[in-house]
Design an enzyme around this catalytic site. Structure first.
Site, PDB file in Angstrom:
ATOM      1  N   CYS A   1      15.679  15.543 -40.352  1.00 42.63           N
ATOM      2  CA  CYS A   1      15.302  14.661 -39.246  1.00 42.63           C
ATOM      3  C   CYS A   1      15.939  15.215 -37.984  1.00 42.63           C
ATOM      4  CB  CYS A   1      15.798  13.241 -39.518  1.00 42.63           C
ATOM      5  SG  CYS A   1      15.102  12.031 -38.364  1.00 42.63           S
TER       6      CYS A   1
ATOM      7  N   CYS B   1      13.989  10.440 -33.342  1.00 42.56           N
ATOM      8  CA  CYS B   1      13.726  11.320 -34.482  1.00 42.56           C
ATOM      9  C   CYS B   1      12.655  12.357 -34.210  1.00 42.56           C
ATOM     10  CB  CYS B   1      13.366  10.479 -35.698  1.00 42.56           C
ATOM     11  SG  CYS B   1      14.655   9.292 -36.109  1.00 42.56           S
TER      12      CYS B   1
ATOM     13  N   LYS C   1      10.843   3.665 -45.273  1.00 41.85           N
ATOM     14  CA  LYS C   1      12.125   3.537 -44.585  1.00 41.85           C
ATOM     15  C   LYS C   1      11.968   2.469 -43.513  1.00 41.85           C
ATOM     16  CE  LYS C   1      15.454   6.104 -41.842  1.00 41.85           C
ATOM     17  NZ  LYS C   1      15.813   7.410 -41.290  1.00 41.85           N
TER      18      LYS C   1
ATOM     19  N   ARG D   1      13.927   2.287 -33.086  1.00 39.72           N
ATOM     20  CA  ARG D   1      13.073   3.113 -33.942  1.00 39.72           C
ATOM     21  C   ARG D   1      11.896   2.323 -34.536  1.00 39.72           C
ATOM     22  NH1 ARG D   1      16.751   7.074 -33.767  1.00 39.72           N
ATOM     23  NH2 ARG D   1      18.665   7.064 -34.993  1.00 39.72           N
TER      24      ARG D   1
ATOM     25  N   LYS E   1      14.308   2.780 -48.652  1.00 36.90           N
ATOM     26  CA  LYS E   1      15.578   2.706 -47.920  1.00 36.90           C
ATOM     27  C   LYS E   1      15.497   1.633 -46.864  1.00 36.90           C
ATOM     28  CE  LYS E   1      18.155   5.401 -44.693  1.00 36.90           C
ATOM     29  NZ  LYS E   1      18.014   6.419 -43.713  1.00 36.90           N
TER      30      LYS E   1
ATOM     31  N   TYR F   1      27.297   6.135 -51.043  1.00 37.52           N
ATOM     32  CA  TYR F   1      28.640   6.519 -50.617  1.00 37.52           C
ATOM     33  C   TYR F   1      29.658   6.199 -51.707  1.00 37.52           C
ATOM     34  CZ  TYR F   1      26.050   6.890 -46.355  1.00 37.52           C
ATOM     35  OH  TYR F   1      25.098   7.248 -45.434  1.00 37.52           O
TER      36      TYR F   1
HETATM   37  C1  PBG Z   1      17.962   9.613 -40.144  1.00 36.40           C
HETATM   38  C2  PBG Z   1      18.721   8.877 -41.180  1.00 36.40           C
HETATM   39  C3  PBG Z   1      19.366   7.651 -41.057  1.00 36.40           C
HETATM   40  C4  PBG Z   1      19.964   7.386 -42.283  1.00 36.40           C
HETATM   41  C5  PBG Z   1      19.666   8.443 -43.130  1.00 36.40           C
HETATM   42  N1  PBG Z   1      18.883   9.356 -42.428  1.00 36.40           N
HETATM   43  C6  PBG Z   1      19.583   6.777 -39.884  1.00 36.40           C
HETATM   44  C7  PBG Z   1      18.533   6.180 -39.092  1.00 36.40           C
HETATM   45  O1  PBG Z   1      17.345   6.186 -39.405  1.00 36.40           O
HETATM   46  O2  PBG Z   1      18.942   5.663 -38.059  1.00 36.40           O
HETATM   47  C8  PBG Z   1      20.769   6.162 -42.601  1.00 36.40           C
HETATM   48  C9  PBG Z   1      21.662   6.260 -43.764  1.00 36.40           C
HETATM   49  C10 PBG Z   1      22.677   5.184 -43.855  1.00 36.40           C
HETATM   50  O3  PBG Z   1      22.677   4.189 -43.120  1.00 36.40           O
HETATM   51  O4  PBG Z   1      23.553   5.329 -44.728  1.00 36.40           O
HETATM   52  N2  PBG Z   1      18.341  10.949 -40.068  1.00 36.40           N
END
Ligand code: PBG
Length: 323
Positions: A119, A129, A194, A216, A247, A312
């Site tokens: 990304c 993004c 997502k 976003r 996600k 995590y």
């Molecule tokens: C975008 C991305 C995000 C996360 C993973 N890849 C952030 C977003 O969309 O703002 C979030 C992961 C998390 O909150 O642990 N590169």
């Protein structure tokens, strides 16, 4: 047979019976561990994610060895570039932070599968993004850049790429770019459904990727929608995704369960930063039992139907779970 002949509690009486009847079992092999890498040395604790660190490229080796030794099969990499610009160039430069991190990990000969988040938000100065045009994300111009990033990551040695920008057509463009450059063997794990979620807050602090203006919502999904998630997943599968992701995980367990019923592709779920920090904060305040809460939520993600859990907690879980 009904009560009093049938008594459901009979099977819950002892630890041994409960263990025998446990329907969902977590394994260390279910997990992917996220890593944040910056150029330079040392490690910095992320203030909104106690216990999670950004790691200096030069000090990555020890961490990689530990993750590998604990039996975790994969890591997913996020980069903090030295400089950010309008198109996120460091994401596709040969010496970009992620390309260097992949090479450093690969030089170590671990068993780890190296997945790269794909990304631009960590690399653009505006924090969106993709490429912006008059305050809006230019979808099709962004596709070209994403293809270049995928090729740069594959050249550096990535085992898998994971596009997370929710840009229309990204899986197809990335597949084409990879194939054109001889990387037809590199799978794509697509962040297919997502959502525009409040639970990414701590990550944006960790990756310094908060949008500098706006939000976003024009590319990530609206939280109330589940049929739209199924359409997004179908599109990604049609475009060539090898693994589809949902996600965040916890507020979207129904989406994982629906996707599990409708599709036969492997499903990944991302137990995101806010889900981590929420447990940590509540445990610190003495409001919940930390270890039990962690086990309960991760088991729920697997029970809902996820094959792969990005968390995590992966490192910590590796120490409590049977190998
Ligand atoms: C975008 C991305 C995000 C996360 C993973 N890849 C952030 C977003 O969309 O703002 C979030 C992961 C998390 O909150 O642990 N590169």
């Amino acid at each position: 047979m009904i009560f009093p002949e049938y008594r459901a509690r009979r099977l819950r009486k002892t630890e041994g019976l409960r263990s025998l009847l446990q329907e969902t079992r977590l394994s260390v092999k279910d997990f992917v561990y996220p890593l944040f890498v910056f150029p330079g040395k040392g490690k910095q604790e992320i203030s909104s994610m106690p216990g999670i660190y950004r790691l200096g490229l030069e000090d990555l080796a020890g961490e990689i060895q530990e993750i590998d030794q604990r039996g975790i099969p994969a890591v997913i990499l996020f980069g903090l570039p030295r400089v950010k610009d309008a198109v996120g160039s460091e994401a596709f430069k040969e010496k970009g932070i992620i390309q260097q991190a992949i090479q450093a990990i690969k030089a170590q000969k671990s068993r780890l599968t190296v997945i790269c988040d794909l990304c631009l938000c960590e690399y653009t100065d505006h924090g969106h993004c993709g490429k912006m045009e008059n305050g809006e994300l230019d979808n099709d111009a962004t596709l070209e850049i994403l293809g270049e990033v995928a090729v740069a990551q594959a050249r550096a040695g990535a085992d898998m790429v994971a596009p997370s920008g929710m840009i229309d057509g990204q899986v197809q463009s990335i597949r084409e770019a990879l194939d054109e450059h001889g990387f037809e063997g590199i799978p794509i794990m697509a962040y297919s459904a997502k959502y525009a979620s409040a639970f990414y807050g701590p990550f944006r602090d960790a990756a310094q990727s908060a949008p500098q203006f706006g939000d976003r919502k024009s590319y990530q999904m609206d939280p109330p929608n589940v049929r739209e998630a199924l359409r997004e997943i179908q599109l990604d599968i049609d475009e060539g995704a090898d693994i589809v992701m949902i996600k965040p995980a916890l507020a979207y367990l129904d989406v994982i369960a629906r996707a599990r019923m409708e599709f036969n592709h492997p499903i990944a779920a991302y137990n995101v930063s806010g889900e981590y920090s929420m447990i940590e904060a509540a445990a610190r305040a003495g409001f919940i039992e930390r270890e039990r809460a962690i086990m309960e939520v991760l088991t729920a993600i697997k029970r809902a139907g996820a094959d792969i859990i990005i968390s995590y907690y992966a490192k910590e879980m590796a120490q409590v779970l049977e190998k």
